[in-house]
Design a protein around this motif. Structure first.
Motif, PDB file in Angstrom:
ATOM      1  N   ALA A 130       0.833  -1.202   0.000  1.00 42.76           N
ATOM      2  CA  ALA A 130       0.000   0.000   0.000  1.00 42.76           C
ATOM      3  C   ALA A 130       0.867   1.251   0.000  1.00 42.76           C
ATOM      4  CB  ALA A 130      -0.920  -0.013   1.223  1.00 42.76           C
ATOM      5  N   ALA A 131       1.933   1.251   0.764  1.00 46.18           N
ATOM      6  CA  ALA A 131       2.834   2.407   0.807  1.00 46.18           C
ATOM      7  C   ALA A 131       3.522   2.605  -0.535  1.00 46.18           C
ATOM      8  CB  ALA A 131       3.879   2.206   1.909  1.00 46.18           C
ATOM      9  N   ARG A 132       3.913   1.497  -1.173  1.00 45.76           N
ATOM     10  CA  ARG A 132       4.604   1.600  -2.453  1.00 45.76           C
ATOM     11  C   ARG A 132       3.688   2.171  -3.535  1.00 45.76           C
ATOM     12  NH1 ARG A 132       5.923  -3.180  -2.526  1.00 45.76           N
ATOM     13  NH2 ARG A 132       7.951  -3.049  -1.504  1.00 45.76           N
ATOM     14  N   GLU A 133       2.407   1.824  -3.497  1.00 47.94           N
ATOM     15  CA  GLU A 133       1.454   2.365  -4.476  1.00 47.94           C
ATOM     16  C   GLU A 133       1.330   3.879  -4.343  1.00 47.94           C
ATOM     17  OE1 GLU A 133      -2.290   0.458  -4.307  1.00 47.94           O
ATOM     18  OE2 GLU A 133      -1.500  -1.550  -4.739  1.00 47.94           O
ATOM     19  N   VAL A 134       1.293   4.361  -3.102  1.00 46.93           N
ATOM     20  CA  VAL A 134       1.187   5.805  -2.881  1.00 46.93           C
ATOM     21  C   VAL A 134       2.436   6.508  -3.395  1.00 46.93           C
ATOM     22  CG1 VAL A 134       0.992   7.616  -1.129  1.00 46.93           C
ATOM     23  CG2 VAL A 134      -0.337   5.508  -0.906  1.00 46.93           C
ATOM     24  N   GLU A 143      10.058  16.066  -5.038  1.00 48.46           N
ATOM     25  CA  GLU A 143      10.350  15.600  -3.697  1.00 48.46           C
ATOM     26  C   GLU A 143      10.040  14.112  -3.575  1.00 48.46           C
ATOM     27  OE1 GLU A 143       8.313  17.904  -0.838  1.00 48.46           O
ATOM     28  OE2 GLU A 143       9.278  19.794  -1.379  1.00 48.46           O
ATOM     29  N   THR A 144      10.863  13.404  -2.779  1.00 47.37           N
ATOM     30  CA  THR A 144      10.647  11.990  -2.527  1.00 47.37           C
ATOM     31  C   THR A 144       9.698  11.833  -1.352  1.00 47.37           C
ATOM     32  OG1 THR A 144      12.867  11.468  -3.298  1.00 47.37           O
ATOM     33  CG2 THR A 144      11.745   9.802  -1.964  1.00 47.37           C
ATOM     34  N   LEU A 145       8.635  11.079  -1.551  1.00 49.12           N
ATOM     35  CA  LEU A 145       7.631  10.892  -0.518  1.00 49.12           C
ATOM     36  C   LEU A 145       7.975   9.664   0.313  1.00 49.12           C
ATOM     37  CD1 LEU A 145       4.944  12.185   0.366  1.00 49.12           C
ATOM     38  CD2 LEU A 145       3.766  10.476  -1.045  1.00 49.12           C
ATOM     39  N   ARG A 146       7.940   9.824   1.642  1.00 50.55           N
ATOM     40  CA  ARG A 146       8.185   8.710   2.556  1.00 50.55           C
ATOM     41  C   ARG A 146       6.864   8.318   3.208  1.00 50.55           C
ATOM     42  NH1 ARG A 146      13.257   7.516   4.270  1.00 50.55           N
ATOM     43  NH2 ARG A 146      12.443   6.879   6.317  1.00 50.55           N
ATOM     44  N   ILE A 147       6.430   7.106   2.936  1.00 57.18           N
ATOM     45  CA  ILE A 147       5.167   6.602   3.469  1.00 57.18           C
ATOM     46  C   ILE A 147       5.455   5.405   4.371  1.00 57.18           C
ATOM     47  CG2 ILE A 147       2.919   5.615   2.917  1.00 57.18           C
ATOM     48  CD1 ILE A 147       3.161   8.504   2.123  1.00 57.18           C
ATOM     49  N   TRP A 148       4.851   5.427   5.555  1.00 60.30           N
ATOM     50  CA  TRP A 148       5.006   4.301   6.483  1.00 60.30           C
ATOM     51  C   TRP A 148       4.310   3.069   5.936  1.00 60.30           C
ATOM     52  CZ3 TRP A 148       1.501   1.183   8.971  1.00 60.30           C
ATOM     53  CH2 TRP A 148       1.990   0.385   9.998  1.00 60.30           C
ATOM     54  N   PRO A 149       4.938   1.889   6.057  1.00 61.47           N
ATOM     55  CA  PRO A 149       6.253   1.621   6.646  1.00 61.47           C
ATOM     56  C   PRO A 149       7.328   1.597   5.571  1.00 61.47           C
ATOM     57  CG  PRO A 149       5.093  -0.450   6.337  1.00 61.47           C
ATOM     58  CD  PRO A 149       4.175   0.630   5.821  1.00 61.47           C
ATOM     59  N   LEU A 152      10.910  -3.043   7.674  1.00 56.87           N
ATOM     60  CA  LEU A 152      10.315  -3.900   8.691  1.00 56.87           C
ATOM     61  C   LEU A 152      10.504  -3.303  10.091  1.00 56.87           C
ATOM     62  CD1 LEU A 152       8.865  -6.452   9.533  1.00 56.87           C
ATOM     63  CD2 LEU A 152      11.035  -7.708   9.397  1.00 56.87           C
ATOM     64  N   THR A 153      11.650  -2.670  10.336  1.00 55.26           N
ATOM     65  CA  THR A 153      11.844  -2.047  11.649  1.00 55.26           C
ATOM     66  C   THR A 153      10.896  -0.865  11.834  1.00 55.26           C
ATOM     67  OG1 THR A 153      13.648  -0.707  10.752  1.00 55.26           O
ATOM     68  CG2 THR A 153      14.248  -2.753  11.860  1.00 55.26           C
ATOM     69  N   ASP A 154      10.647  -0.131  10.754  1.00 54.70           N
ATOM     70  CA  ASP A 154       9.696   0.976  10.812  1.00 54.70           C
ATOM     71  C   ASP A 154       8.301   0.446  11.132  1.00 54.70           C
ATOM     72  OD1 ASP A 154       8.875   3.614  10.652  1.00 54.70           O
ATOM     73  OD2 ASP A 154       8.456   3.503   8.505  1.00 54.70           O
ATOM     74  N   PHE A 155       7.954  -0.687  10.563  1.00 56.68           N
ATOM     75  CA  PHE A 155       6.661  -1.317  10.814  1.00 56.68           C
ATOM     76  C   PHE A 155       6.554  -1.772  12.270  1.00 56.68           C
ATOM     77  CE2 PHE A 155       3.998  -5.171  10.889  1.00 56.68           C
ATOM     78  CZ  PHE A 155       2.811  -4.671  10.360  1.00 56.68           C
ATOM     79  N   LEU A 156       7.608  -2.404  12.780  1.00 59.71           N
ATOM     80  CA  LEU A 156       7.591  -2.925  14.149  1.00 59.71           C
ATOM     81  C   LEU A 156       7.597  -1.818  15.189  1.00 59.71           C
ATOM     82  CD1 LEU A 156      10.050  -5.936  13.851  1.00 59.71           C
ATOM     83  CD2 LEU A 156       7.602  -6.049  14.303  1.00 59.71           C
ATOM     84  N   GLU A 157       8.164  -0.679  14.824  1.00 62.92           N
ATOM     85  CA  GLU A 157       8.233   0.412  15.786  1.00 62.92           C
ATOM     86  C   GLU A 157       6.844   0.840  16.245  1.00 62.92           C
ATOM     87  OE1 GLU A 157      10.812   4.515  16.363  1.00 62.92           O
ATOM     88  OE2 GLU A 157      10.598   3.601  14.385  1.00 62.92           O
ATOM     89  N   LYS A 158       5.863   0.732  15.349  1.00 60.27           N
ATOM     90  CA  LYS A 158       4.492   1.100  15.694  1.00 60.27           C
ATOM     91  C   LYS A 158       3.655  -0.098  16.135  1.00 60.27           C
ATOM     92  CE  LYS A 158       3.708   5.283  12.922  1.00 60.27           C
ATOM     93  NZ  LYS A 158       2.830   5.896  11.896  1.00 60.27           N
ATOM     94  N   ARG A 159       3.993  -1.274  15.647  1.00 54.39           N
ATOM     95  CA  ARG A 159       3.123  -2.434  15.858  1.00 54.39           C
ATOM     96  C   ARG A 159       3.787  -3.559  16.657  1.00 54.39           C
ATOM     97  NH1 ARG A 159      -0.664  -2.300  11.552  1.00 54.39           N
ATOM     98  NH2 ARG A 159      -1.302  -0.109  11.333  1.00 54.39           N
ATOM     99  N   MET A 160       4.897  -3.269  17.327  1.00 53.66           N
ATOM    100  CA  MET A 160       5.650  -4.330  17.978  1.00 53.66           C
ATOM    101  C   MET A 160       4.803  -5.091  18.987  1.00 53.66           C
ATOM    102  SD  MET A 160       9.353  -4.138  19.861  1.00 53.66           S
ATOM    103  CE  MET A 160       8.757  -3.141  21.220  1.00 53.66           C
ATOM    104  N   SER A 161       4.024  -4.382  19.792  1.00 51.72           N
ATOM    105  CA  SER A 161       3.259  -5.048  20.843  1.00 51.72           C
ATOM    106  C   SER A 161       2.199  -5.990  20.279  1.00 51.72           C
ATOM    107  CB  SER A 161       2.601  -4.006  21.747  1.00 51.72           C
ATOM    108  OG  SER A 161       1.731  -3.176  20.998  1.00 51.72           O
ATOM    109  N   LYS A 162       1.808  -5.756  19.041  1.00 54.07           N
ATOM    110  CA  LYS A 162       0.783  -6.595  18.432  1.00 54.07           C
ATOM    111  C   LYS A 162       1.340  -7.945  18.003  1.00 54.07           C
ATOM    112  CE  LYS A 162      -2.612  -6.646  14.653  1.00 54.07           C
ATOM    113  NZ  LYS A 162      -3.188  -5.873  13.523  1.00 54.07           N
ATOM    114  N   TYR A 163       2.619  -7.976  17.623  1.00 57.40           N
ATOM    115  CA  TYR A 163       3.181  -9.198  17.047  1.00 57.40           C
ATOM    116  C   TYR A 163       4.236  -9.876  17.926  1.00 57.40           C
ATOM    117  CZ  TYR A 163       0.972  -7.306  12.869  1.00 57.40           C
ATOM    118  OH  TYR A 163       0.062  -6.802  11.971  1.00 57.40           O
TER     119      TYR A 163
END
Length: 655
Positions: A130-134, A143-149, A152-163
């Protein structure tokens, strides 16, 4: 029961680190960015490191390839090893690895594990797509757009407690491996390792902390003043500075007569209720005219309830103002005058901080021992037994404390934590105090054996990050002896900042102590920005520090004297002639020897003056197995010009 040591893996700079605990007080020392704070955090919580390798796993998942690393092997773990006498087996039956255990070491591993690795992989790929499509929509923009995530570390930083979950396992004491130069080798869990409850230490260890980032803002801004919610007290206890805040908190937890009143609360409750009744009478009289005006306007009506004012007084209201705690600065009662008092805000910041920390330690101790009303704070489903071990973490107590107050705090803190009838020298309940510091004054006042030095180690390759090992300084000199006593006394005498430096320079006299800082300040700009300790040993004693320097691994410069000696024949009355080695001017070709132990025993381990003077510059330097660099400088023959006159040969120190 005490914590003997912990082993930390995959946490920040603590890649695989062994850390010994003292029986009473352990002091973490080391240069900036050496990992002391990481160790304090690891004792409270664990977070993910090894970011590069984890990101590589994420890239492999996106390409539907096999990951280059095992995800589980990159997650942090904390091995906690207790030393438990057999008489306390009833406390630890739930973490015993086998029924054959007969006292001594007992280990538990806490480690992160993915709850469902496949779900983590699937959800990550969905979010990345989904981020890559945006990002692709915006391709071609400036300008280069940075979309989360983004990884994988960027993903875990927000969702670590879930997994990720923390799991606990029993460890086998027989399989523990001693650390090699501070590097731990945590044992590999067997397939049949016993999995424990998620919080196996809940009934064993009580943990309290005083964090370094203590809040010095006005208490009302944080909701801890007059407008605070009473229930928010426990969450803000760590950050209170004012003694009045601490008194309110202590009163609420241990003394409040409103909570399950006892016989000793009778007088206080009677006084409060009498004050409420008298105040209600005064308010009723005072508001009578105002209520009469309301009645003239038709309120209350026939069926509406009438207004009545009823007060509720709390004893803590008397502490809930800026002058609740005062300092008596002058006693004028002898002159028939009232003593002079000032509000607590007029006290110096360092004393306010000291008072706050001391009161927090007292409160932690009394909470643990269930003093007063603290026993009522226990939830109904909690174990009613007191934990046999109290672990107290204090981070950088020197913040806003001047030198003398720092020393008072570290001398008294542990004794304060044990000042209770059930504690003291009683071994039934144990206390361990862990302090991290950057203060040479705190380190100076602590016992040498309680120091744990966090040593920075360089990365093996450019793809790896620097790591940290921990040296137990109580083991530096083995069984001790004259050398240990000399080093301890010397460090005690000079308030040495050796344990917080990037490097050390040993000199032998006052002349070098004056000149070397001058040379550094005006001729070596890069070196002047480093934290370098200068030690004036007043003689040939640098070799006594060899074991300590080897353990600390500091870049070292030794400016030594050749101390040349020459064999001389002397006559002794009644005994004839004999030979002695006497001090002499250094000269080549005279078979002279050095008497300096540094040159003979440390580096370059040569005794003949001819051999020492023949060394080239590279031979003055050594690397101890690559752990640290050392350079030894001494007088050598150089040519100098004397105001245009003939060139002279003299001996001078080569830089």
């Amino acid at each position: 029961m005490r914590i003997s040591f912990v082993e930390i893996k995959n946490f920040r700079k603590l890649n695989s680190t062994h850390l010994d605990f003292d029986q009473e007080t352990t002091i973490f020392v080391g240069a900036n960015n050496s990992g002391k704070t990481s160790a304090m955090l690891a004792l409270r919580d664990i977070t993910v490191d090894n970011w590069t390798k984890i990101d590589a796993i994420g890239v492999a998942w996106e390409k539907s390839e096999d990951p280059p690393f095992s995800f589980e092997s990159l997650l942090p773990s904390l091995d906690i090893w207790l030393n438990v006498p057999l008489s306390e087996i009833h406390h630890v039956v739930h973490i015993l690895p086998t029924i054959d255990w007969s006292g001594g070491l007992l280990g538990v591993r806490l480690q992160y594990e993915p709850s469902t690795l496949e779900k983590l992989r699937a959800d990550y790929i969905i979010e990345r797509d989904a981020a890559r499509e945006v990002v692709n929509v915006g391709t071609g923009t400036s300008e280069t757009l940075r979309i989360w995530p983004t990884s994988l570390t960027d993903f875990l930083e927000k969702r670590m407690s879930k997994y990720l979950d923390i799991q606990a396992y029993s460890l086998d004491p027989a399989k523990h491996v001693q650390p090699d130069k501070g590097v731990a080798t945590p044992q590999t869990l067997s397939d049949d390792a016993v999995q424990l409850d998620k919080n196996p230490f809940k009934t064993l260890i009580r943990i309290d902390e005083i964090a370094a980032q203590r809040d010095f803002a006005d208490t009302d801004e944080r909701g801890t003043g007059s407008n605070r919610d009473d229930k928010s007290d426990s969450g803000s206890r760590r950050f209170k500075r004012k003694l009045s805040d601490q008194l309110r908190s202590y009163y609420d937890r241990h003394l409040d007569p409103m909570k399950t009143p006892a016989a000793e609360d009778y007088d206080a409750l009677s006084a409060i209720q009498l004050a409420e009744r008298n105040f209600d009478k005064r308010l009723k009289t005072g508001f009578a005219a105002a209520f009469k005006e309301l009645e003239d306007l038709g309120y209350p009506g026939i069926s509406n309830p009438k207004l009545k004012i009823s007060t509720q007084l709390r004893a803590t209201d008397g502490l809930n103002h800026g002058s609740a705690v005062q300092y008596e600065v002058a006693d004028l009662t002898g002159d028939g005058m009232e003593p002079l008092h000032l509000p607590e805000d007029y006290s110096g910041l360092d004393y306010q901080n000291l008072i706050s920390m001391v009161f927090m330690l007292m409160s932690y101790r009394d909470d643990w021992m269930r003093v007063g009303k603290a026993a009522l704070a226990i939830e109904a489903d909690d174990d009613q037994r007191k934990q046999p071990l109290h672990l107290v973490l204090v981070e950088e107590p020197e913040a806003h404390l001047h030198a003398q107050v720092q020393q008072v705090f570290i001398k008294k803190a542990y004794k304060l934590l044990r000042k209770h009838p059930d504690l003291g020298d009683n071994a039934t309940f144990s206390t361990q105090l862990i302090v991290s510091t950057h203060s040479s004054h705190v380190a100076h006042e602590a016992d040498f054996s309680s120091l744990r030095y966090f040593r920075r180690r360089s990365a093996v390759s450019h793809r790896e990050t620097p790591t940290t090992t921990v040296a137990n300084l109580s083991h530096v000199f083995g069984d001790g002896g004259d050398t240990q006593r000399f080093v301890k006394r010397y460090l005690k005498a000079i308030h040495c900042d050796l344990f917080f430096a990037d490097g050390v320079i040993f000199v032998e006299g006052q002349a070098e102590r004056i000149l070397v800082p001058h040379f550094i300040r005006y001729h070596f700009d890069g070196l002047s920005r480093r934290y370098v300790t200068l030690l004036d040993l007043g003689g040939s004693h640098a070799h006594r520090f060899k074991s300590l320097v080897d353990e600390l691994g500091l870049a070292t410069l030794i400016i030594a004297d050749l101390d040349a000696t020459e064999e001389t024949t002397v006559s002794i009355i009644g005994a004839g002639e004999t030979t002695k080695w006497k001090a002499a001017k250094p000269e080549l070709g005279r078979s002279q020897k050095t008497s300096n132990p540094v040159l003979k025993e440390w580096h370059p381990k040569k005794e003949l003056i001819d051999d020492l003077l023949a060394l080239n510059p590279e031979e003055h330097q050594t690397s101890d197995d690559g752990d640290y660099d050392m350079y030894v400088a001494f007088q050598k023959e150089v040519s100098i010009a004397n105001a245009g006159q003939s060139r002279l040969k003299k001996l001078a120190i080569r830089n």
